[in-house]
Structures are given as structure tokens and as C-alpha cells.
Design an enzyme around this catalytic site. Structure first.
Site, PDB file in Angstrom:
ATOM      1  N   ARG A 117     -25.296   6.422  -0.550  1.00  0.00           N
ATOM      2  CA  ARG A 117     -24.729   6.061   0.303  1.00  0.00           C
ATOM      3  C   ARG A 117     -23.520   6.900   0.715  1.00  0.00           C
ATOM      4  NH1 ARG A 117     -20.816   0.456   0.507  1.00  0.00           N
ATOM      5  NH2 ARG A 117     -20.063   0.852   2.475  1.00  0.00           N
ATOM      6  N   ASN A 170     -12.976   0.248  -7.089  1.00  0.00           N
ATOM      7  CA  ASN A 170     -14.207  -0.339  -7.198  1.00  0.00           C
ATOM      8  C   ASN A 170     -15.410   0.622  -6.557  1.00  0.00           C
ATOM      9  OD1 ASN A 170     -12.927  -0.676  -4.448  1.00  0.00           O
ATOM     10  ND2 ASN A 170     -13.498  -2.731  -4.203  1.00  0.00           N
ATOM     11  N   TYR A 171     -14.785   1.422  -5.555  1.00  0.00           N
ATOM     12  CA  TYR A 171     -15.829   2.468  -4.878  1.00  0.00           C
ATOM     13  C   TYR A 171     -15.149   3.708  -4.824  1.00  0.00           C
ATOM     14  CZ  TYR A 171     -18.680  -1.612  -3.086  1.00  0.00           C
ATOM     15  OH  TYR A 171     -19.472  -2.572  -3.199  1.00  0.00           O
ATOM     16  N   LYS A 193      -6.158  11.704  -4.473  1.00  0.00           N
ATOM     17  CA  LYS A 193      -5.783  11.171  -5.780  1.00  0.00           C
ATOM     18  C   LYS A 193      -6.500  10.129  -5.990  1.00  0.00           C
ATOM     19  CE  LYS A 193      -3.266   8.409  -8.691  1.00  0.00           C
ATOM     20  NZ  LYS A 193      -4.463   7.801  -9.469  1.00  0.00           N
ATOM     21  N   GLY A 246      -6.685   0.323  -1.262  1.00  0.00           N
ATOM     22  CA  GLY A 246      -6.416  -0.618  -2.380  1.00  0.00           C
ATOM     23  C   GLY A 246      -5.492  -1.869  -2.170  1.00  0.00           C
ATOM     24  N   ASP A 248      -2.053  -4.554  -3.042  1.00  0.00           N
ATOM     25  CA  ASP A 248      -0.690  -4.655  -2.312  1.00  0.00           C
ATOM     26  C   ASP A 248       0.094  -3.215  -2.756  1.00  0.00           C
ATOM     27  OD1 ASP A 248      -1.121  -7.102  -1.918  1.00  0.00           O
ATOM     28  OD2 ASP A 248       0.150  -7.959  -3.418  1.00  0.00           O
ATOM     29  N   GLY A 250      -0.423  -0.616  -1.240  1.00  0.00           N
ATOM     30  CA  GLY A 250      -0.583  -0.125   0.330  1.00  0.00           C
ATOM     31  C   GLY A 250       0.604  -0.603   0.997  1.00  0.00           C
ATOM     32  N   GLU A 265      -6.211   0.196   4.118  1.00  0.00           N
ATOM     33  CA  GLU A 265      -7.487  -0.889   3.796  1.00  0.00           C
ATOM     34  C   GLU A 265      -7.114  -1.630   2.657  1.00  0.00           C
ATOM     35  OE1 GLU A 265      -9.850  -1.491   6.060  1.00  0.00           O
ATOM     36  OE2 GLU A 265      -9.266   0.376   7.468  1.00  0.00           O
ATOM     37  N   CYS A 299     -13.860  -5.708  -1.693  1.00  0.00           N
ATOM     38  CA  CYS A 299     -12.820  -6.154  -0.783  1.00  0.00           C
ATOM     39  C   CYS A 299     -13.293  -7.225  -0.025  1.00  0.00           C
ATOM     40  CB  CYS A 299     -12.042  -4.855  -0.019  1.00  0.00           C
ATOM     41  SG  CYS A 299     -13.373  -4.023   0.973  1.00  0.00           S
ATOM     42  N   THR A 300     -14.660  -7.030   0.522  1.00  0.00           N
ATOM     43  CA  THR A 300     -15.091  -7.989   1.447  1.00  0.00           C
ATOM     44  C   THR A 300     -16.193  -9.088   0.890  1.00  0.00           C
ATOM     45  OG1 THR A 300     -17.127  -6.547   1.884  1.00  0.00           O
ATOM     46  CG2 THR A 300     -15.395  -6.530   3.371  1.00  0.00           C
ATOM     47  N   ARG A 452     -18.681  -4.139   4.235  1.00  0.00           N
ATOM     48  CA  ARG A 452     -18.032  -3.159   4.954  1.00  0.00           C
ATOM     49  C   ARG A 452     -18.949  -2.246   5.885  1.00  0.00           C
ATOM     50  NH1 ARG A 452     -16.515   2.001   3.277  1.00  0.00           N
ATOM     51  NH2 ARG A 452     -14.140   2.182   4.145  1.00  0.00           N
TER      52      ARG A 452
HETATM   53  P1  NAP Z   1      -4.570  -0.574  -6.305  1.00  0.00           P
HETATM   54  O1  NAP Z   1      -4.244  -0.995  -7.639  1.00  0.00           O
HETATM   55  O2  NAP Z   1      -3.610  -0.983  -5.200  1.00  0.00           O
HETATM   56  O3  NAP Z   1      -5.040   1.059  -6.462  1.00  0.00           O
HETATM   57  C1  NAP Z   1      -5.193   1.899  -5.659  1.00  0.00           C
HETATM   58  C2  NAP Z   1      -5.004   3.077  -5.746  1.00  0.00           C
HETATM   59  O4  NAP Z   1      -3.622   3.323  -5.632  1.00  0.00           O
HETATM   60  C3  NAP Z   1      -5.549   3.959  -6.906  1.00  0.00           C
HETATM   61  O5  NAP Z   1      -5.972   4.839  -6.890  1.00  0.00           O
HETATM   62  C4  NAP Z   1      -3.874   3.725  -7.645  1.00  0.00           C
HETATM   63  O6  NAP Z   1      -4.175   4.729  -8.943  1.00  0.00           O
HETATM   64  C5  NAP Z   1      -3.215   4.002  -6.585  1.00  0.00           C
HETATM   65  N1  NAP Z   1      -1.790   3.814  -6.843  1.00  0.00           N
HETATM   66  C6  NAP Z   1      -1.306   2.958  -7.959  1.00  0.00           C
HETATM   67  N2  NAP Z   1       0.180   2.949  -7.620  1.00  0.00           N
HETATM   68  C7  NAP Z   1       0.465   3.856  -6.619  1.00  0.00           C
HETATM   69  C8  NAP Z   1       1.690   4.504  -6.068  1.00  0.00           C
HETATM   70  N3  NAP Z   1       2.774   3.866  -6.435  1.00  0.00           N
HETATM   71  N4  NAP Z   1       1.657   5.218  -5.004  1.00  0.00           N
HETATM   72  C9  NAP Z   1       0.464   5.885  -4.856  1.00  0.00           C
HETATM   73  N5  NAP Z   1      -0.874   5.417  -5.196  1.00  0.00           N
HETATM   74  C10 NAP Z   1      -0.879   4.466  -6.192  1.00  0.00           C
HETATM   75  O7  NAP Z   1      -6.004  -1.147  -6.134  1.00  0.00           O
HETATM   76  P2  NAP Z   1      -7.190  -1.280  -6.943  1.00  0.00           P
HETATM   77  O8  NAP Z   1      -6.991  -2.363  -8.045  1.00  0.00           O
HETATM   78  O9  NAP Z   1      -7.873   0.146  -7.334  1.00  0.00           O
HETATM   79  O10 NAP Z   1      -8.379  -1.899  -6.068  1.00  0.00           O
HETATM   80  C11 NAP Z   1      -8.538  -3.213  -5.778  1.00  0.00           C
HETATM   81  C12 NAP Z   1      -7.983  -3.733  -4.446  1.00  0.00           C
HETATM   82  O11 NAP Z   1      -8.381  -2.874  -3.283  1.00  0.00           O
HETATM   83  C13 NAP Z   1      -8.081  -5.104  -4.063  1.00  0.00           C
HETATM   84  O12 NAP Z   1      -7.084  -5.756  -3.634  1.00  0.00           O
HETATM   85  C14 NAP Z   1      -9.109  -4.897  -2.835  1.00  0.00           C
HETATM   86  O13 NAP Z   1      -9.180  -5.933  -2.107  1.00  0.00           O
HETATM   87  C15 NAP Z   1      -8.673  -3.809  -2.279  1.00  0.00           C
HETATM   88  N6  NAP Z   1      -9.596  -2.764  -1.410  1.00  0.00           N
HETATM   89  C16 NAP Z   1      -9.830  -2.923  -0.158  1.00  0.00           C
HETATM   90  C17 NAP Z   1     -10.692  -2.636   0.465  1.00  0.00           C
HETATM   91  C18 NAP Z   1     -10.548  -2.136   1.936  1.00  0.00           C
HETATM   92  O14 NAP Z   1     -11.174  -1.761   2.482  1.00  0.00           O
HETATM   93  N7  NAP Z   1      -9.909  -3.335   2.733  1.00  0.00           N
HETATM   94  C19 NAP Z   1     -11.698  -1.671  -0.208  1.00  0.00           C
HETATM   95  C20 NAP Z   1     -11.784  -1.762  -1.472  1.00  0.00           C
HETATM   96  C21 NAP Z   1     -10.841  -2.540  -2.329  1.00  0.00           C
HETATM   97  P3  NAP Z   1      -4.136   4.264 -10.287  1.00  0.00           P
HETATM   98  O15 NAP Z   1      -5.557   3.813 -10.397  1.00  0.00           O
HETATM   99  O16 NAP Z   1      -3.946   5.562 -11.241  1.00  0.00           O
HETATM  100  O17 NAP Z   1      -3.198   3.244 -10.481  1.00  0.00           O
END
Ligand code: NAP
Length: 497
Positions: A117, A170-171, A193, A246, A248, A250, A265, A299-300, A452
Site C-alpha cells: 500500500r 501502528n503504521y 523521526k 500519533g 496526545d 501532537g 493526525e 486510529c479509525t 483511513r
Molecule cells: P505517540 O506516543 O503520540 O507517538 C507518536 C510519535 O511521536 C512517535 O514517533 C514518538 O516517538 C513521537 N514522540 C514521542 N514524544 C515526542 C516528542 N516529545 N516530540 C516529538 N515526537 C515525539 O503515538 P503512538 O502510541 O505511536 O500511536 C498511537 C496514537 O496515534 C493513537 O492515539 C492513535 O489514535 C494515533 N493515530 C492517529 C492516526 C490519525 O491519522 N489520526 C493514525 C494512526 C495513529 P517514540 O516512539 O520514540 O516515542
């Protein structure tokens, strides 16, 4: 397989995966690495470099310089390189999938699908970029009151500069290329990153771009824990745009980032509203697929079912019958439910389950957990005072709330701080449209689970679910700015025909 054949140069003598800068794979001067724990075995599987701030400074400088000449590279040539990278991603799908299985416990077939994909997304992006970036606008001044036809305005889309891309676990490949490809086709450079869990898959993906022959410095990939290197990256003065997916994190980034465009996102609590006239078999299939695919770590994913009381028993029975058929086990066996990404995620999910138990939810299956592996669980009779009614479990646990009116369902959906997607099941298209309009979410799916893709559809979250819109066309546009040139004529000019 991971780190072998064409990917062997990614690994240093200590077995750690290198980071990517100025067209080369490098070992960090920090001498430190970050371990990636296999969610299934809970043992260290890989390690990546913990990059230093000095290394980030250097590759940011290189990205800034490389972008200037990339922007002068003809659009069709940029597209040509992206098509090469897309083909390489597909060629190396097995090695990339192997990383996804070991790092994030993605079921084997889904892991291959993610790589393919991603290749498709890169190709589509190249084609779409050639179409939309080759177009601009032509305006004349006499359409605004008080003006003669003395000004011709030409608009075009120009790159933003250096784009910082941060995808989630997750992706880690698909959500990285969904940022990289639009950035590059639009003439930007990219600093990636990757998430720590998923970093090795992302590094393999970056190597496909390396093999395609992009100019040195245009693409860089920094590894290290987000909690350590994240702030330095997101507040770096050379960054001209952040594309983040990712949780919160974000929200925190958007408060710290400077005056630059943000594409965020974030999380979701996608509601699935089931009306009395719904096709319950269709709804049940979609609830199970939407709620439990990749163990609910999407996420979805369907994250709460809001069903009319009169059909609730019938729906719950149908969903239960499908849930027992889900296979549970290791990703290598391509099971439906695989271990969740980390032990702390499993603990968090368990906390939500225990809260629901204490407050009286009906357990449709027995709660079962071994290590990071949580068996699929449907919780019926969930009430708004339970955490699971509002929080995102990101695991194979799905709450059902019984409602007595459509308004109650819409109210629950809109009371959430998230607003990613939602869905409604009904045979009445008129009602479906009214409900879709009333739901405060970026997208509403009618008679299907939230999703998505396809990747060229617009994809956006309201409220805490995000800023801006993704989807290939929107991402390309978002990673450009409008430039206008105005030709001023000494006298009004009119075409006579
Ligand atoms: P996450 O904990 O927010 O991490 C996302 C990314 O941010 C990772 O690459 C992480 O690196 C990095 N990160 C962590 N702390 C940071 C900081 N202070 N500054 C900059 N980057 C930092 O999310 P996740 O657990 O990987 O993913 C799950 C979340 O993503 C869920 O809430 C899901 O709903 C959401 N999501 C949303 C979408 C959408 O399109 N809306 C799609 C997929 C997932 P490290 O891994 O090194 O900590």
C-alpha cells in the site's frame, strides 16, 4: 529478512541499525542505542542509534541546502524518482514486513499489505503531484470593483522547505510515506523521526528511497526516543512544517512549535451508531472488522458502539458469534488478534477493563491476558460514567452503549473531545445524511466501518483529533504555499474575441 542482503549496510558492528544522513548510513557519536522490544516475545529484538542534537543540527543544515536544488529539479524528474522508490518498496515488501511483524506484532499478511500500500501511495502521489503542481491560477484585476483590467495575477505552488515527519507505531511505514512522498513531489526536503517501535521497518523503507537515488541530504532519518530527541526536533529553527501522526503528544507539539504549518493526525474515539432499521449482519461484520483488526490499534478503529435498545440484543449476539471466531496468537501465524505493542499499553487497556468491571459492565467474554496478548473482549451495557465510554483503549476491547434515541447517540459522539471518524448503519439514506451532518467528526461512513483509506480520500480530525487534512491531494497542497506574480500593464487591456 531484516538487516540482510541489500539492507546489510544498515547494521553496525554491534548489531544496531544506523541512522540516515547525507545519503549515508551512520553510527551515532552518542555511543548509545535504543532497544526495540518484540511485543510477542517481550525480549529485545533490534536496537537503533540514539542520535545527538549535533547530528540533528548537521542533517537539518544539509536538508536546507539540498531542498534548494531539489526545488529546481523538474517536476517530472522528481516524480520519476518517486516511482523508482515505489517499485523498490514493493520489491522489498517481505523484508519490510518481517520488521513490522517483529517490532509491532502486525499480522504477517497485513504487514505485507502495508508495504505494498505504501508503494502504491508513493506512485499515486507522484502522479497527482505532476497534475496538481503543474497547474496554477490566472486572475485579472477588473473583476474587483474599482479596477481596470491592468493587472494579471499568476499563482503557483511553491515548496515550504524542510518538512519534519513524525509517524506513530501502528503504521510506521505507510504513515511515514504519506508524509515523505507529498513533501518530496512538492519540492521539499524531509527529516523523518520514526516511532521507536517500528523504527527498523521505517529505516528499511528509507533505504528503498536511498536505492532509488535521491540527492544527498534531501532525506534524513533520525532515530532515538521521542521523549529525548522530540522537542529538539520539533522546535528546530530550520523546520518549516511538521507533519505528525500519533496521540496526545501532537497536542503538546502544537503548543511548542513556532509559526509554521502543522498537519496533526491524532487520536479518535470513533462511534458506530446502529439504527433500528440497520442490516444487523452487515453492521456486526463491520463492528468486528473495524473494532478488532490489528487488535484495535488503529486510529479509525470502531471504539464505541451506540446501538438502539430495540435491536441491541440481536446485534450483540451477532457480534459475539463473530468474536469467538477470531484467532488469537503470534503475528507470524497471521492471527487476527496479536499482542499489543508494549506492556504499558496492555496495562492501560487492563485499567479500562477493570474500571468497567467495577462499574458493572456486562462482559460478553471472559477477560484474558498473557503478557501483551489480550483476548478480544466485547463489553455490553457500558454507561457514560465508565472510562471506556470516552477513552481510546487502542486494544481489542470494544464497549457497547445502548441508546433509546438517535439524538442520544449523536450527543454521546459529540460530547467526546475527539472527532476523527464515525459511522452509521441504517437503510434510510435520508436519516444517514442527517446524522452524518450532525456528527462532529472529520468523516462519517455510511454502512461501513471507519477507515483511513483509500489513501487519496481526504482524511481529517476535528477537535483533539487533529489539525488540517491529509489524503494525497490535501497533503501535497498543505506542503506548499501560494506564490503570486502580478504583471502590471501601463494601460487597460481587453481581449475582443
Ligand atoms: P505517540 O506516543 O503520540 O507517538 C507518536 C510519535 O511521536 C512517535 O514517533 C514518538 O516517538 C513521537 N514522540 C514521542 N514524544 C515526542 C516528542 N516529545 N516530540 C516529538 N515526537 C515525539 O503515538 P503512538 O502510541 O505511536 O500511536 C498511537 C496514537 O496515534 C493513537 O492515539 C492513535 O489514535 C494515533 N493515530 C492517529 C492516526 C490519525 O491519522 N489520526 C493514525 C494512526 C495513529 P517514540 O516512539 O520514540 O516515542
Amino acid at each position: 529478512m531484516a538487516g540482510t542482503a541489500v539492507f546489510a549496510e544498515l547494521v553496525d558492528e554491534d548489531g544496531a541499525f544506523k541512522y540516515y544522513s547525507y545519503g549515508e548510513w551512520k553510527k551515532s557519536s552518542s555511543g548509545k542505542s535504543v532497544a526495540i522490544i518484540n511485543p510477542t516475545t517481550r525480549q529485545p529484538q533490534f536496537k537503533v542509534q540514539a542520535c545527538t542534537q549535533q547530528e540533528v543540527d548537521k542533517l537539518m543544515d544539509e536538508a536546507k541546502t539540498a531542498q534548494k536544488s531539489w526545488a529546481k529539479t523538474p517536476l517530472w524528474k522528481r516524480a520519476e524518482l518517486l516511482h523508482k522508490a515505489a517499485a523498490l518498496l514493493k520489491e522489498h515488501k517481505v523484508a519490510i514486513a518481517d520488521c513490522l511483524v517483529k517490532e509491532i506484532a502486525k499480522p504477517a499478511k497485513d504487514a505485507v499489505t502495508e508495504a505494498v500500500r505504501s508503494g502504491d501511495l508513493v506512485s499515486y502521489c507522484a502522479e497527482e503531484g505532476v497534475r496538481i503542481l503543474g497547474e496554477g491560477k490566472f486572475l485579472v484585476s477588473d473583476s474587483f470593483p474599482g479596477n481596470e483590467r491592468t493587472k494579471y495575477c499568476l499563482t503557483s505552488k511553491i515548496p515550504l522547505g524542510v518538512i519534519l515527519a513524525i509517524p506513530p507505531f501502528n503504521y510506521p511505514v505507510n504513515l511515514a510515506v504519506s508524509k515523505i512522498a507529498p513533501a518530496l513531489i512538492a519540492g521539499n526536503s524531509i527529516v523523518l523521526k520514526p516511532p521507536t517501535q517500528g523504527a527498523v521497518a521505517a529505516l528499511h523503507m528509507v533505504h528503498c528511497f536511498h536505492l532509488a537515488g535521491f540527492p544527498k541530504g534531501l532525506i534524513s532519518c533520525v532515530s532515538g526516543k521521542g521523549s529525548e530527541i522530540g522537542d529538539f526536533l520539533t522546535m528546530h529553527p530550520i523546520v518549516n512544517c511538521i507533519s505528525f501522526t500519533g496521540g496526545d503528544t501532537g497536542i503538546a507539539i502544537s503548543k511548542k512549535a513556532g509559526m509554521i504549518p502543522l498537519q496533526m493526525e491524532l487520536g479518535g474515539k470513533d462511534a458506530c451508531i446502529i439504527l433500528e432499521d440497520a442490516d444487523l449482519d452487515l453492521a456486526a461484520s463491520n463492528i468486528v472488522k473495524g473494532g478488532f483488526s490489528y487488535s484495535g490499534q488503529r486510529c479509525t478503529a470502531v471504539k464505541v458502539v451506540l446501538v438502539m435498545e430495540s435491536v441491541a440484543n440481536a446485534l450483540v449476539d451477532k457480534v459475539k458469534a463473530k468474536v469467538v471466531k477470531l484467532t488469537v496468537g503470534p503475528p507470524e501465524d497471521d492471527c487476527d488478534i496479536t499482542p499489543v505493542v508494549t506492556e504499558s499499553s496492555a496495562n492501560f487497556i487492563e485499567g479500562l477493563v477493570m474500571d468497567a468491571k467495577q462499574k458493572g459492565a456486562t462482559f460478553c467474554q471472559e477477560y484474558r491476558r498473557e503478557g501483551n496478548l489480550i483476548w478480544p473482549l466485547l463489553l455490553d451495557n457500558v454507561r457514560p460514567d465508565m472510562r471506556i465510554a470516552w477513552e481510546e483503549p487502542f486494544g481489542p476491547v470494544l464497549p457497547v452503549i445502548r441508546i433509546t434515541s438517535v439524538e442520544e447517540g449523536i450527543h454521546h459522539c459529540n460530547a467526546s473531545n475527539f472527532g476523527l471518524q464515525g459511522c452509521v448503519f441504517t437503510r434510510d439514506i435520508n436519516k444517514a445524511i442527517l446524522i452524518s451532518d450532525a456528527m462532529e467528526t472529520g468523516t462519517v461512513q455510511i454502512n461501513s466501518a471507519p477507515a483511513r483509506g483509500p489513501d487519496h480520500f481526504p482524511f481529517q480530525g476535528l477537535k483533539d483529533s487533529g489539525i488540517g487534512s491529509q489524503g494525497i491531494t490535501n497533503s501535497i497542497n498543505m506542503m506548499t504555499k501560494i506564490k503570486t506574480t502580478v504583471i502590471n500593464l501601463p494601460t487597460p487591456s481587453y481581449t475582443m474575441g
